[in-house]
Motif scaffolding. Structure first.
Motif, PDB file in Angstrom:
ATOM      1  N   HIS A  16      10.469 -41.792  -7.016  1.00  0.00           N
ATOM      2  CA  HIS A  16      10.699 -42.647  -8.209  1.00  0.00           C
ATOM      3  C   HIS A  16      10.705 -44.105  -7.835  1.00  0.00           C
ATOM      4  O   HIS A  16      11.543 -44.462  -7.043  1.00  0.00           O
ATOM      5  CB  HIS A  16      12.062 -42.070  -8.803  1.00  0.00           C
ATOM      6  N   SER A  22      16.642 -45.237 -13.712  1.00  0.00           N
ATOM      7  CA  SER A  22      16.445 -43.798 -13.792  1.00  0.00           C
ATOM      8  C   SER A  22      17.787 -43.267 -14.626  1.00  0.00           C
ATOM      9  O   SER A  22      18.980 -43.535 -14.190  1.00  0.00           O
ATOM     10  CB  SER A  22      16.007 -43.019 -12.741  1.00  0.00           C
ATOM     11  N   ARG A  23      17.422 -42.397 -15.812  1.00  0.00           N
ATOM     12  CA  ARG A  23      18.489 -41.580 -16.182  1.00  0.00           C
ATOM     13  C   ARG A  23      18.273 -40.246 -16.056  1.00  0.00           C
ATOM     14  O   ARG A  23      19.283 -39.439 -15.730  1.00  0.00           O
ATOM     15  CB  ARG A  23      18.252 -41.680 -18.035  1.00  0.00           C
ATOM     16  N   VAL A  24      17.327 -39.664 -15.977  1.00  0.00           N
ATOM     17  CA  VAL A  24      16.777 -38.166 -15.940  1.00  0.00           C
ATOM     18  C   VAL A  24      16.752 -37.643 -14.402  1.00  0.00           C
ATOM     19  O   VAL A  24      17.673 -36.932 -13.916  1.00  0.00           O
ATOM     20  CB  VAL A  24      15.556 -37.818 -16.566  1.00  0.00           C
ATOM     21  N   ASN A  25      15.875 -38.353 -13.779  1.00  0.00           N
ATOM     22  CA  ASN A  25      15.757 -37.856 -12.337  1.00  0.00           C
ATOM     23  C   ASN A  25      16.806 -38.209 -11.290  1.00  0.00           C
ATOM     24  O   ASN A  25      17.153 -37.287 -10.433  1.00  0.00           O
ATOM     25  CB  ASN A  25      14.408 -38.717 -11.810  1.00  0.00           C
ATOM     26  N   LEU A  73       6.517 -38.795 -14.731  1.00  0.00           N
ATOM     27  CA  LEU A  73       5.124 -38.992 -15.030  1.00  0.00           C
ATOM     28  C   LEU A  73       4.713 -40.568 -15.380  1.00  0.00           C
ATOM     29  O   LEU A  73       5.517 -40.790 -16.320  1.00  0.00           O
ATOM     30  CB  LEU A  73       4.590 -38.150 -16.304  1.00  0.00           C
ATOM     31  N   TRP A  75       1.635 -43.172 -16.107  1.00  0.00           N
ATOM     32  CA  TRP A  75       0.482 -43.253 -16.579  1.00  0.00           C
ATOM     33  C   TRP A  75      -0.315 -41.714 -16.274  1.00  0.00           C
ATOM     34  O   TRP A  75      -1.411 -41.740 -15.599  1.00  0.00           O
ATOM     35  CB  TRP A  75      -0.342 -44.360 -15.813  1.00  0.00           C
ATOM     36  N   PHE A  76       0.308 -40.795 -16.507  1.00  0.00           N
ATOM     37  CA  PHE A  76      -0.083 -39.288 -16.716  1.00  0.00           C
ATOM     38  C   PHE A  76      -0.676 -39.017 -15.342  1.00  0.00           C
ATOM     39  O   PHE A  76      -1.416 -38.254 -14.904  1.00  0.00           O
ATOM     40  CB  PHE A  76      -1.655 -39.322 -17.633  1.00  0.00           C
ATOM     41  N   SER A 113       9.343 -35.350 -15.240  1.00  0.00           N
ATOM     42  CA  SER A 113       9.939 -35.808 -16.382  1.00  0.00           C
ATOM     43  C   SER A 113       8.931 -36.331 -17.359  1.00  0.00           C
ATOM     44  O   SER A 113       8.128 -37.208 -16.472  1.00  0.00           O
ATOM     45  CB  SER A 113      11.046 -36.617 -16.175  1.00  0.00           C
ATOM     46  N   GLY A 116       6.763 -38.821 -23.053  1.00  0.00           N
ATOM     47  CA  GLY A 116       6.352 -38.165 -24.241  1.00  0.00           C
ATOM     48  C   GLY A 116       6.980 -36.932 -24.853  1.00  0.00           C
ATOM     49  O   GLY A 116       7.458 -36.110 -23.746  1.00  0.00           O
TER      50      GLY A 116
HETATM   51  C1  LIG Z   1       5.127 -47.375 -15.750  1.00  0.00           C
HETATM   52  C2  LIG Z   1       5.597 -46.441 -16.446  1.00  0.00           C
HETATM   53  C3  LIG Z   1       4.578 -45.455 -16.986  1.00  0.00           C
HETATM   54  C4  LIG Z   1       4.797 -44.258 -17.764  1.00  0.00           C
HETATM   55  N1  LIG Z   1       3.856 -43.382 -17.922  1.00  0.00           N
HETATM   56  C5  LIG Z   1       4.108 -42.263 -18.855  1.00  0.00           C
HETATM   57  C6  LIG Z   1       3.157 -41.421 -19.241  1.00  0.00           C
HETATM   58  O1  LIG Z   1       1.836 -41.434 -18.825  1.00  0.00           O
HETATM   59  N2  LIG Z   1       3.507 -40.238 -20.050  1.00  0.00           N
HETATM   60  C7  LIG Z   1       4.719 -40.058 -20.247  1.00  0.00           C
HETATM   61  O2  LIG Z   1       4.890 -39.125 -21.233  1.00  0.00           O
HETATM   62  N3  LIG Z   1       5.731 -41.032 -20.130  1.00  0.00           N
HETATM   63  C8  LIG Z   1       5.442 -42.079 -19.254  1.00  0.00           C
HETATM   64  N4  LIG Z   1       6.491 -42.786 -18.939  1.00  0.00           N
HETATM   65  C9  LIG Z   1       7.821 -42.537 -19.205  1.00  0.00           C
HETATM   66  C10 LIG Z   1       8.425 -41.831 -17.887  1.00  0.00           C
HETATM   67  O3  LIG Z   1       7.569 -40.630 -17.569  1.00  0.00           O
HETATM   68  C11 LIG Z   1       9.988 -41.532 -18.336  1.00  0.00           C
HETATM   69  O4  LIG Z   1      10.454 -42.992 -18.447  1.00  0.00           O
HETATM   70  C12 LIG Z   1      10.631 -41.012 -17.078  1.00  0.00           C
HETATM   71  O5  LIG Z   1      10.132 -39.635 -17.254  1.00  0.00           O
HETATM   72  C13 LIG Z   1      12.071 -40.844 -17.413  1.00  0.00           C
HETATM   73  O6  LIG Z   1      12.830 -40.422 -16.192  1.00  0.00           O
HETATM   74  P1  LIG Z   1      13.774 -41.310 -15.409  1.00  0.00           P
HETATM   75  O7  LIG Z   1      15.011 -41.360 -16.441  1.00  0.00           O
HETATM   76  O8  LIG Z   1      14.224 -40.748 -14.121  1.00  0.00           O
HETATM   77  O9  LIG Z   1      13.273 -42.540 -14.994  1.00  0.00           O
HETATM   78  C14 LIG Z   1       6.145 -44.035 -18.043  1.00  0.00           C
HETATM   79  C15 LIG Z   1       7.078 -44.904 -17.733  1.00  0.00           C
HETATM   80  C16 LIG Z   1       6.927 -46.055 -16.725  1.00  0.00           C
HETATM   81  C17 LIG Z   1       7.888 -46.861 -16.546  1.00  0.00           C
END
Ligand SMILES: Cc1cc2nc3c(=O)[nH]c(=O)nc-3n(C[C@H](O)[C@H](O)[C@H](O)COP(=O)(O)O)c2cc1C
Length: 206
Positions: A16, A22-25, A73, A75-76, A113, A116
């Motif tokens: 990460h 981060s909130r989830v991971n 995830l 950028w996919f 996570s 989307g």
């Molecule tokens: C640079 C960046 C790229 C991202 N790309 C995607 C993506 O391609 N598809 C998607 O569904 N979410 C995307 N997200 C959202 C993240 O997946 C999401 O914020 C993350 O899973 C939440 O987990 P966290 O709280 O641990 O950060 C992206 C977020 C960031 C900052």
């Protein structure tokens, strides 16, 4: 007592790039990092400068039989350091190729996570592909290395999740990792679902 007290040695490779946001991971990590018999390995903490110690990472892989890639995830795809880890650590003649047999028979799972919502990940949805399709590079990496690819643990729609919902996902993750360690997952049943955590009562044996 000597030897390994658990059925499987599980290695969580966590990536990460912005854990402070981060909130989830962050909560998933708290739920599993101290579990007995699990090795938790935070790649961005260990290699903030991206200088991956390939020998050390290969040693770690050798000593475990189930590998989990945990990441948000981006950028996919996987975050950059995990991609770089794949490029450098999974060497030809070590991880794949005729003489590259070290990983054969091990298992690989993604735990990720996504911002989307689940409903966006389909042909008619905004993202046009299923989450399993976005994970094909990881699945194919596993196949080429002779590893079994397990159904992924996926948390969708992270932006809208409330604190208690995230807490429940973290508990599910802990239960899944513990069940994998103890060989209590019914993989045949799990294979019927697009993601492992769709119906945990159906896939975890008590
Ligand atoms: C640079 C960046 C790229 C991202 N790309 C995607 C993506 O391609 N598809 C998607 O569904 N979410 C995307 N997200 C959202 C993240 O997946 C999401 O914020 C993350 O899973 C939440 O987990 P966290 O709280 O641990 O950060 C992206 C977020 C960031 C900052």
């Amino acid at each position: 007592m000597t030897g390994q007290p658990f059925a499987h040695r599980v290695l969580i490779l966590f990536a990460h790039p912005a854990l402070q946001k981060s909130r989830v991971n962050r909560q998933l990590v708290e739920a599993v990092r101290d579990l007995e018999g699990i090795t938790f390995h935070d790649l961005y903490e260990l290699y903030p400068d991206f200088h991956i110690d390939v020998g050390k990472e290969q040693d770690l892989l050798r000593r475990h039989d189930i590998i989990v890639f945990q990441y948000p995830l981006y950028w996919f795809s996987v975050p950059a350091l995990l991609k770089m880890w794949q490029e450098l650590v999974l060497e030809h003649r070590w991880a794949y190729g005729r003489e590259g047999t070290v990983l054969r028979g091990k298992k690989l799972m993604s735990a990720l996570s996504t911002g989307g919502r689940e409903s966006l990940f389909c042909r008619e949805g905004f993202n046009r592909c299923t989450i399993r399709e976005y994970l094909v590079p990881v699945e194919q990496l596993a196949r080429i290395c002779g590893m079994e690819y397990l159904p992924p643990f996926v948390i969708h729609g992270t932006r809208k999740l409330t604190g208690p919902e995230i807490g429940r996902h973290a508990e599910d993750y802990r239960n899944v990792i513990t069940a994998i360690r103890d060989d209590r997952i019914n993989w045949e049943a799990a294979g019927l679902f697009p993601r492992l955590n769709m119906d945990l009562d159906a896939v975890i044996r008590k």
